[in-house]
Design a protein around this motif. Structure first.
Motif, mmCIF file in Angstrom:
data_model
loop_
_atom_site.group_PDB
_atom_site.id
_atom_site.type_symbol
_atom_site.label_atom_id
_atom_site.label_comp_id
_atom_site.label_asym_id
_atom_site.label_seq_id
_atom_site.Cartn_x
_atom_site.Cartn_y
_atom_site.Cartn_z
ATOM 1 N N GLU A 1 -3.656 -17.442 -4.506
ATOM 2 C CA GLU A 1 -3.369 -16.018 -4.661
ATOM 3 C C GLU A 1 -3.046 -15.671 -6.120
ATOM 4 O OE1 GLU A 1 -1.638 -14.959 -0.198
ATOM 5 O OE2 GLU A 1 -0.241 -15.365 -1.842
ATOM 6 N N LYS B 1 -5.180 -13.262 -8.569
ATOM 7 C CA LYS B 1 -4.571 -12.083 -9.211
ATOM 8 C C LYS B 1 -4.811 -12.112 -10.717
ATOM 9 C CE LYS B 1 -0.204 -9.703 -9.896
ATOM 10 N NZ LYS B 1 1.264 -9.707 -9.691
ATOM 11 N N SER C 1 2.663 -18.260 0.282
ATOM 12 C CA SER C 1 2.346 -16.926 -0.268
ATOM 13 C C SER C 1 3.059 -16.751 -1.589
ATOM 14 C CB SER C 1 2.773 -15.848 0.723
ATOM 15 O OG SER C 1 2.540 -14.581 0.170
ATOM 16 N N LYS D 1 -0.361 -20.057 -2.187
ATOM 17 C CA LYS D 1 0.255 -19.282 -3.270
ATOM 18 C C LYS D 1 -0.518 -19.458 -4.573
ATOM 19 C CE LYS D 1 4.670 -18.971 -5.751
ATOM 20 N NZ LYS D 1 6.061 -19.458 -5.799
#
Length: 539
Positions: free
Chosen positions: A519, A523, A480, A516
């Motif tokens: 993600e 973003k 993450s 990660k």
């Protein structure tokens, strides 16, 4: 003056007339015979002459016989009889025969009359004598010997110096046998063929009788072929022919041979056979170290345990041959002089290991049949007598479905090891297929995004299944973009996650992924989209 000699003769005649008990020889005719006595008419005698019937055995009424007058007898009815004896005449006549038997070993016929301490009393020619046990040849077990007829010789005569008429005679049966043996033994020669009667069968040979002689045939002389049990070939009481091979004069020992009646089969063996010949034979003996095979009567060779198979080092000979079985063998070594014959079974076929380096090279794909199933693997016969071993770890790749095998299953394998010294082949079934890793290398590259199910949640990260047999690893720091205190609070086994392959290590066959990175990229993409949507011009 009267003649004195004439008066003397008259006196003797008168004395003889009145004293009939004086012994004298006379001849008379048998007038009658009853159970006890015979009565003779003798010229010149005033009354009948009586003789015991038992002494005139073989005579009949009317026969003229010589007897010895021994005295006068008055019967109850006042009848006078002159007593006479035939036996005494026989005894006098037979003494010369007794002496001849003693001096010249002539044989006499006698009758056993009594058993006494140390032997028997025997009467021969009316002379009673002693037959010692040691000279009787009569078994202690033999019963009812009284009255038995025996052939004897006079072994010894002892005369009492005080009474010349008292003579002690010793008889012998044994000496007759010894004389016969001497005669028979002297007639024997080396190489003479004789008839023998088998009297005993022993483990190591045959006891035989040759007339009155005894001989012996050792088991090695009974036949050119090897005999295990003489009782299977011979019977007690059977008459056979044999050749005299040895004579011991002192001990009267005779050694004989049956096999020398025939030609030694080894003498012409090298004329009939040569090394390399394939011949038919019969298995005569199976042992731990090999088997004996008879290729012709009397000729056996050994098939050593090492000559049964090119491939099997440890084998059970009884699985290959059985006693009495007819088989084909190859002559490997032949030496008639040393009676050495070496045979082989494996030499009947080519040695499969001669070209093993080529035929069973590493990488070769071979087909075979399962011949043995073990908990740790299977043995596959790829050629007659040649097995390849496949360990269970080489059945399937990790993640593939387990397989089971049975004897007789046909399989295909790839050679992964070849040991020419130990003659061992190791194969693999899974090597014929691409491994899950090889397939993964074709499918996955760094930067590729995948969605996969979590297999395992560990303190240090997550394991996801990319393909069967190939897992990917997501370290905690890649799980993450946010800080995670306890990874188990966020992830559970069975969850579907999206991650990007960030590293592939071919040496360790490991693939590392990152949630990660996905993600962060998502973003950044969202921020770009917002900027593009709400940006204002500076004019």
């Amino acid at each position: 003056m009267p003649n004195l000699n004439e008066n003397h003769d008259d006196f003797l005649a008168m004395l003889e007339e009145y004293l009939p008990n004086q012994e004298k020889r006379v001849e008379g005719t048998i007038a009658s015979i009853d159970m006890n006595y015979a009565y003779l008419d003798v010229p010149g005698e005033r009354t009948a002459v009586r003789v015991r019937t038992e002494e005139l055995e073989g005579y009949k009424e009317g026969d003229v016989v010589e007897v010895l007058i021994t005295g006068l007898l008055e019967s109850d009815d006042d009848q006078e009889y002159i007593l006479a004896s035939r036996k005494k005449i026989e005894i006098e006549k037979n003494w010369s025969k007794i002496e001849d038997s003693f001096e010249n070993k002539t044989i006499l016929e006698g009758t056993i009359t009594k058993k006494i301490k140390g032997g028997y009393l025997v009467q021969a020619l009316f002379y009673s004598g002693f037959l010692p046990n040691s000279l009787s040849e009569i078994s202690e077990k033999e019963a009812n010997v009284i009255g038995k007829k025996v052939s004897v010789i006079v072994k010894d005569i002892k005369v009492d110096p005080k009474d010349k008429k008292n003579k002690k005679i010793t008889y012998s049966v044994k000496d007759i046998k010894s004389m016969a043996q001497e005669k028979e033994f002297s007639a024997l020669d080396i190489d003479k063929v004789v008839d023998c009667k088998i009297t005993d069968i022993m483990e190591f040979g045959l006891a035989v009788a040759i007339g009155s002689l005894r001989g012996f045939i050792h088991i090695s002389e009974a036949s050119w072929k090897r005999l295990e049990k003489l009782a299977d070939e011979f019977k007690i009481g059977e008459t056979i022919k044999a050749v005299v091979v040895s004579l011991d004069e002192a001990k009267k020992n005779i050694k004989l041979s049956i096999k020398k009646l025939e030609k030694d089969p080894w003498s012409s063996l090298e004329e009939e056979y040569k090394v390399g010949d394939e011949v038919d034979g019969v298995v005569t003996k199976v042992l731990q170290y090999g088997a004996f095979v008879e290729i012709k009567p009397g000729v056996e060779g050994l098939v050593h345990i090492s000559d049964f198979s090119w491939t099997k080092k440890k084998l059970n000979i009884s699985e290959f041959v059985k006693e009495g079985e007819k088989i084909k063998v190859k002559i490997v070594e032949l030496n008639s002089a040393d009676r050495k014959l070496k045979l082989g079974l494996k030499q009947l076929v080519a040695n499969p290991w001669e070209n093993a380096e080529t035929n069973f090279a590493v990488g070769e794909v071979l087909k075979g049949k399962v011949v043995e199933v073990k908990p740790f693997g299977i043995f596959v016969e790829i050629e007659s007598g040649v097995d390849a071993f496949v360990h269970v770890s080489d059945f399937t790749w990790q993640g593939e479905e387990a397989v089971k095998f049975e004897i007789g299953n046909e399989v295909e394998l790839k050679v992964i090891e070849l040991d020419l010294v130990e003659k061992k082949i190791k194969g693999s079934l899974k090597a014929l297929r691409k491994s899950p890793w090889d397939k993964a290398m074709e499918e996955y590259k760094e930067g590729l995004t995948v969605e996969r199910k979590i297999k395992t949640v560990a303190d240090f990260g997550l394991f996801v299944e990319l393909n069967k047999g190939v897992d990917g690893f997501i370290p905690t720091q890649f799980a993450s973009k946010d800080f995670i205190k306890d990874i188990r609070d966020k992830f559970k086994e069975g969850d579907i996650v999206k991650a990007q392959i960030v590293e592939i290590n071919k040496e360790t066959q490991k693939i590392k992924l990152s949630i990660k990175k996905i993600e962060i990229e998502e973003k950044n993409r969202e921020e770009r989209e917002l900027i593009e949507k709400y940006s204002v011009s500076g004019e």
